[in-house]
Design an enzyme around this catalytic site. Structure first.
Site, mmCIF file in Angstrom:
data_model
loop_
_atom_site.group_PDB
_atom_site.id
_atom_site.type_symbol
_atom_site.label_atom_id
_atom_site.label_comp_id
_atom_site.label_asym_id
_atom_site.label_seq_id
_atom_site.Cartn_x
_atom_site.Cartn_y
_atom_site.Cartn_z
ATOM 1 N N GLN B 123 -21.590 9.665 -17.280
ATOM 2 C CA GLN B 123 -21.332 10.387 -16.079
ATOM 3 C C GLN B 123 -20.678 9.602 -14.934
ATOM 4 O OE1 GLN B 123 -23.157 9.568 -12.795
ATOM 5 N NE2 GLN B 123 -24.982 10.883 -13.225
ATOM 6 N N SER B 126 -20.688 7.144 -9.391
ATOM 7 C CA SER B 126 -20.862 6.066 -8.114
ATOM 8 C C SER B 126 -19.553 5.412 -8.358
ATOM 9 C CB SER B 126 -21.876 5.156 -8.883
ATOM 10 O OG SER B 126 -23.259 5.894 -8.653
ATOM 11 N N SER B 158 -22.938 4.106 -16.712
ATOM 12 C CA SER B 158 -23.835 3.742 -17.981
ATOM 13 C C SER B 158 -23.118 4.087 -19.240
ATOM 14 C CB SER B 158 -25.127 4.122 -18.068
ATOM 15 O OG SER B 158 -25.802 4.021 -17.063
ATOM 16 N N GLU B 241 -30.714 14.434 -13.852
ATOM 17 C CA GLU B 241 -31.006 12.776 -13.991
ATOM 18 C C GLU B 241 -32.428 12.200 -13.930
ATOM 19 O OE1 GLU B 241 -28.992 10.607 -11.164
ATOM 20 O OE2 GLU B 241 -28.769 8.667 -12.604
#
Lengths: 363, 400
Positions: B123, B126, B158, B241
């Site tokens: 994903q 950020s 991540s 999430e």
């Protein structure tokens, strides 16, 4: 698996909220707070008895409604929310539970119907002075069926018709009224007294050793008290939230400042932890699960912490007005102390919780 | 309230238990090579049996089961040494977003391989200038024929270093307020112009990455949702999430209880007999149990067809802070020896030292404590939002 009230239980709870909303606003609570001669609200007590709530968990064979303990938990949550100034906990969570758990058939037949009908107020007398109640420290004695000793404080002692008293060798039933000296306490909306028993007739309740019997009753009361604490903590959070939305400072509602938002979020988190642990306790109590002592300790520690935190931070959120006699936040602050201490303080329950963990891990 | 299994649940649990016993043994009997290969093999095994995503419909390779069944399988699987984290973000967040917004052909192409562990997803939201403030995204996508050309940088991604695909949120219109100019795409992380650089974390590990985009071409057919409607798509991803991130792992009340039986306390006896320690242990237990029971309440809400709300945010706040507190309390309880992090020497293979070093990341990842408290205050309690100067301004006029 199902981790919520059933629809019927939710309906009962809503009905209880409506009933108490009409009969127990904070003016009723203040009626007891402001009058040193009143120890509970008798009209509310009679109305609650007429609803059958005192016998919610008492089997029909003994004059109760036979609904069950989860239903009683739902009622407790609403009574705590409304700060009901009545001897409900003493009579139902302690004395009726002690009778159902330990009583002989004769004792149950004699007392439970009267409790369910609201004819008897109960009191549970264990403490004798400052510090934790512990085996080997109980001075109250029974000889030839007569009990002697001093108990302080005894919640609802001055209005009790039936007392369950902890002596060094066991629990005893003592019929009231007994000479009781009212005490000034942190929560004048609940009665408390010092009682000197001087060779009064007493009848043994159950065969168990006194401390173990008391603990068994405390385990049951702890779950029910946790729901009262939860109801109070939810109400304190609501009050803080309502005030934060209404009070303006520096040009906007104080609820828009993170210092207040995060404080109220912290209260919310503690309340949810308390709710989840109380639900588990309700299940353990209602189903007679072997986990009850651990579940009860977990529920009680969580609920005591949540109510204390919500009550004190509710005053803080209100600022100066929250410290006045006329403002209601003090009612929850006081009640949070009463409920956290009445069946043993949080530190005692934390110790009991760890002892249960040790036992469980050793097994 | 009933914390026992119903007859159906007990039967499901027994079947799951039998399946796990047989299949974990078979799985462990094979030399898979590395951890990733073992993880893929285990995932494929679960997928074949309908255990990979129990609540997904069978037509998508799921188990067609209930949330409660998913919990039961999770409880039983946790008893075995088959905990692989590689697929959580893809299956928990990315693929649900693809399933909600992609066309049928795209879904057919990607859902199965992700489910079987053949392809891994990341994903990419950020950015250096937008962590808590996710909508402050500066990575720019400009339309060029049937493609979009993307330039910019993502961070804290991540698992990007072992992922095949990702969903990425980019700015398509800087002339409108920031929430209104974002668009979501899926992309191949091996596409030309994508560069992935692992971040060296303070804990020593490298789970996160920086991902750089230099003239990366993404076909418009890979768009998820409408142009400039990416914020709404992202909310769907983020809602999943907080359910996926969940627990802290490892160092909990049971582990520190184990330590306390073995190490000496300050008063000469074992730590477990130190009254101050016992008081703290009780509080940790209360929180851990509260969390476990809160998850069960969420599951009950799910199984009654209700959508879990932002109240599930409390899970991460408590789990991360408790991990830090238990980790450090255990380290301090080991006294001078507590400074030793070497798994060969430290009690419980350095579990508490590792928790102490990892906990700061958990308090930040997936929403900081502070942002989660804002969410609870605003969305659960209804308190006013923050004062904002950026809401109505065009994105290009905001100070960077």
């Amino acid at each position: 698996m199902n981790f919520d009230y059933s629809d019927e239980q939710k309906m009962l709870k809503e009905e209880a909220r409506r009933f108490l909303g009409a009969r127990c606003d904070t003016a009723v609570v203040r009626g007891v707070l402001d009058d040193d001669d009143r120890h509970h609200d008798d009209a509310l007590w009679r109305a609650i008895a007429a609803q059958g709530w005192l016998g919610a968990a008492i089997p029909e064979a003994y004059g109760g409604l036979g609904l069950g303990h989860v239903e009683l938990c739902a009622l407790a949550e609403e009574l705590g929310r409304a700060l009901a100034p009545v001897p409900f906990a003493s009579t139902v969570y302690f004395v009726a539970e002690a009778l159902m758990l330990l009583g002989s058939e004769e004792q149950k037949t004699r007392w439970l119907p009267k409790i369910a009908a609201g004819e008897v107020i109960g009191a549970f007398a264990t403490s004798e002075g400052p510090g934790a109640v512990a085996p080997g420290r109980i001075a109250t004695r029974v000889a030839d069926g007569r009990l002697s000793g001093t108990k302080i404080p005894v919640t609802d002692g001055q209005i009790a018709d039936l007392l369950v008293v902890l002596a060094d060798d066991g629990l005893y039933l003592v019929e009231g009224p007994v000479a009781a000296e009212p005490l000034a306490t942190l929560d004048p909306t609940r009665a408390a007294a010092r009682i000197v028993f001087d060779s009064v007739p007493a009848e043994r309740l159950g065969d168990e050793d006194g401390f173990a019997a008391m603990q068994a009753v405390f385990d049951r009361a702890a779950v029910l008290l946790a729901f009262e604490q939860l109801g109070g903590a939810d109400r304190a959070l609501e009050m803080a939230k309502d005030y934060a939305l209404q009070r303006h400072a520096f040009g906007r509602a104080i609820g828009g400042y993170q210092a207040i938002k995060h404080k109220l979020a912290d209260i919310y988190v503690k309340n949810e932890i308390a709710r989840s642990n109380a639900y588990y306790g309700a299940w353990a109590l209602g189903s007679g699960a072997a986990e009850l002592p651990l579940a009860a300790a977990t529920a009680r520690v969580a609920a005591s912490e949540a109510y204390w935190f919500a009550a004190k931070e509710n005053i803080q959120t209100h600022g100066g007005i929250g410290f006045t006699w006329e403002a209601d936040p003090q009612l929850h602050y006081r009640r949070s102390r009463q409920l956290a201490l009445v069946a043993g303080a949080p530190a005692v329950w934390r110790e009991r919780l760890v002892a249960q963990l040790e036992r469980r891990n050793a097994a | 309230m009933d914390f026992n299994d119903t007859a159906d649940e007990a039967e499901y649990r027994a079947r799951a238990r039998d399946w796990l016993a047989a299949n974990v043994a078979a799985h462990k009997a094979i030399d898979h090579g590395d951890d990733m290969a073992a993880a893929r093999a285990w995932q494929a095994r679960k997928a074949a049996a309908g255990y990979a995503q129990i609540t997904w419909p069978k037509e998508w390779g799921g188990g067609g089961g209930t949330p409660i069944q998913s919990v039961i399988f999770g409880q039983e699987e946790a008893r075995h040494p088959v905990q692989y984290g590689y697929f959580t973000i893809g299956l928990g967040m990315c693929i649900p977003t693809v399933m909600a917004f992609a066309d049928d052909a795209t879904k057919q192409r990607f859902v199965g391989p992700a489910l079987r562990g053949e392809e891994i997803w990341s994903q990419l939201f950020s950015e250096p200038a937008g962590g808590s403030d996710v909508a402050a995204i500066r990575t720019r996508a400009v339309r060029d024929g049937d493609d979009w050309v993307v330039n910019g940088q993502k961070v804290w991604t991540s698992g990007a270093h072992y992922s095949d695909f990702g969903i990425v949120l980019v700015r398509t219109n800087p002339d409108v307020p920031k929430h209104k100019g974002l668009t979501m795409f899926w992309l191949d992380l091996r596409a030309p112009g994508v560069e992935i650089r692992p971040i060296h974390q303070m804990s020593g590990g490298s789970n996160f990455n920086e991902v750089y985009f230099t003239d990366v071409r993404i076909p418009d057919s890979q768009r998820l949702g409408a142009v400039d409607a990416g914020w709404k798509v992202a909310l769907v991803t983020l809602m999943n999430e907080r359910l996926a991130v969940g627990g802290g792992g490892g160092a909990g009340p049971k582990e520190i209880l184990k330590l306390a039986r073995e190490v000496d306390g300050a008063d000469g006896g074992k730590l477990l007999h130190d009254p101050a320690f016992r008081q703290k242990l009780a509080d940790w237990w209360v929180q851990a149990e509260g969390l476990r029971n809160t998850r069960m309440r969420t599951i009950t809400a799910l199984s009654r067809g209700q959508t879990p709300g932002p109240e599930s945010s409390i899970g991460k706040i408590i789990a991360a802070n408790q991990l830090q507190d238990i980790g450090n309390s255990a380290v301090e309880a080991e006294d001078q020896y507590g400074i030793i992090a070497d798994p060969a020497l430290a009690p419980l293979r350095g579990l508490f030292q590792s928790a102490t070093l990892n906990a700061p990341g958990l308090r930040i990842a997936g929403g900081t404590d502070e942002i989660l408290k804002n969410i609870i205050a605003e969305r659960v309690l209804g308190l006013p939002g923050e004062i904002r100067t950026d809401k109505d301004a065009a994105f290009r006029d905001l100070p960077a």
